[in-house]
Design a protein around this motif. Sequence first.
Motif, short mmCIF file in Angstrom:
data_model
loop_
_atom_site.label_atom_id
_atom_site.label_comp_id
_atom_site.label_asym_id
_atom_site.label_seq_id
_atom_site.Cartn_x
_atom_site.Cartn_y
_atom_site.Cartn_z
N UNK A 4 14.64 168.66 79.48
CA UNK A 4 13.24 168.33 79.15
C UNK A 4 12.32 169.48 79.54
N UNK A 5 12.42 169.93 80.77
CA UNK A 5 11.52 170.98 81.26
C UNK A 5 11.75 172.30 80.54
N UNK A 6 13.00 172.63 80.27
CA UNK A 6 13.31 173.88 79.58
C UNK A 6 12.70 173.90 78.19
N UNK A 7 12.94 172.83 77.43
CA UNK A 7 12.41 172.82 76.06
C UNK A 7 10.89 172.70 76.06
N UNK A 8 10.32 171.96 77.00
CA UNK A 8 8.87 171.84 77.10
C UNK A 8 8.25 173.23 77.29
N UNK A 9 8.72 173.94 78.27
CA UNK A 9 8.17 175.26 78.58
C UNK A 9 8.41 176.26 77.46
N UNK A 10 9.64 176.35 76.99
CA UNK A 10 9.96 177.36 75.99
C UNK A 10 9.27 177.11 74.65
N UNK A 11 9.24 175.86 74.21
CA UNK A 11 8.60 175.60 72.91
C UNK A 11 7.09 175.79 72.99
N UNK A 12 6.49 175.50 74.13
CA UNK A 12 5.06 175.75 74.28
C UNK A 12 4.78 177.25 74.24
#
Length: 187
Positions: A4-12
């Motif tokens: 969750x945190x990885x995709x949240x940060x990277x996609x933002x």
Amino acid sequence: MEAFLTTLLLTAIVQTGDRTQLLCAALGQRFARPGPLTIGVVLASGAMAAIGALGGVVVGTWISLDALRLFYALALLFAGLGMLAPRRPVDTLPGWRTGPLLTGLLGLFILQFGDKGQFIIAATAARSHDWVWPLIGGWAGTVLGLAPAIIWQERLASWPVRPVRIGAGLLLTSLGIALALGASGLV
């Protein structure tokens, strides 16, 4: 939770100054009502995150652990290189007479299909063998990265987007190369 945190940060991050963000800013200026446009963007981003996450889980069942690591490394590498590459002009869809909701939904769906963020979501889902957290994180990160463009529109042009794109692009490219070398056994 890491997915969750990885995709949240990277996609933002990968939305910063990207064509998707520029399209949102242009559509925000064009349509006086940001509510329907925002709903369209949220729906398109959710659909793209779902396709990426579910596709990633399917791919994750087909390939080995080393190949999964390489898949994730390539997602980061391509995202980084994409941030460093010159952007093509974005079509602001002036001929579309579909209203803010459909223009936002269809325009963003088409532009996001196969884009950096979707590839990151897919690679994270493949690596974690879970589609729920990468989907939610990628969806939230994409919306988080696009919302400022809808809200602040033309003011986005005065933000220092280029240095952020270069810094993030160099970081993601370096990380992708390092992970690719590790996955291949060269390091």
